[in-house]
Design a protein around this motif. Sequence first.
Motif, short mmCIF file in Angstrom:
data_model
loop_
_atom_site.label_atom_id
_atom_site.label_comp_id
_atom_site.label_asym_id
_atom_site.label_seq_id
_atom_site.Cartn_x
_atom_site.Cartn_y
_atom_site.Cartn_z
N TYR A 83 -22.67 -34.72 -26.43
CA TYR A 83 -24.39 -34.85 -27.33
C TYR A 83 -25.28 -33.50 -27.72
O TYR A 83 -24.90 -32.37 -26.47
N ALA A 84 -25.99 -33.11 -28.65
CA ALA A 84 -27.09 -31.84 -28.55
C ALA A 84 -28.60 -32.45 -29.12
O ALA A 84 -28.61 -33.76 -29.69
N ARG A 95 -26.63 -28.47 -24.88
CA ARG A 95 -25.03 -29.74 -25.36
C ARG A 95 -24.96 -29.85 -24.17
O ARG A 95 -24.95 -29.32 -22.50
N GLY A 96 -24.24 -31.23 -23.93
CA GLY A 96 -24.27 -31.46 -23.05
C GLY A 96 -23.37 -32.99 -22.84
O GLY A 96 -23.40 -34.15 -24.11
N HIS A 97 -22.64 -33.74 -21.65
CA HIS A 97 -22.19 -34.86 -21.50
C HIS A 97 -23.52 -36.04 -21.29
O HIS A 97 -22.70 -37.35 -21.91
N THR A 101 -29.60 -35.33 -19.31
CA THR A 101 -29.85 -33.91 -19.57
C THR A 101 -29.73 -33.14 -20.54
O THR A 101 -30.56 -31.86 -20.20
N VAL A 102 -29.09 -33.72 -21.55
CA VAL A 102 -29.25 -33.19 -22.47
C VAL A 102 -31.53 -32.86 -23.24
O VAL A 102 -31.88 -32.27 -23.90
N LEU A 103 -31.87 -34.42 -22.53
CA LEU A 103 -33.09 -34.39 -23.26
C LEU A 103 -33.93 -34.10 -22.64
O LEU A 103 -35.55 -33.69 -23.14
#
Length: 115
Positions: A83-84, A95-97, A101-103
Amino acid sequence: MNAQPPIPLNTGPQTPQQVAFHRTELNVILSLYGRMVAAGEWRDYGISLLKEVAVFSVFRRTAEHPLYRIEKRPKLRNRQGMYAVIGLDGQVLKRGHDLRTVLRVLERKLIRSVD
């Protein structure tokens, strides 16, 4: 008589023709989208489902370039995270898994000081 060739059975995992957001992912994204629309920050969105990436684009006005793009790239799952969030200028903001948390980088826009 016409002889028909046999239909092959599923012999293994097949790659999907396009990448798509899952229902739970869309619920998280649309929840944030609804809050930002209520705050008057965002007005429109678009979804693109491509071969290697699914993109949720957010617009202030329909005729403009997207303010933010939320991308899902499954090929990056084991590396940087699939996700980015990408800004207007193409810069990767987060960016992350984990999608939530990315949002969070976009949820900071909702926090304002009261004058």
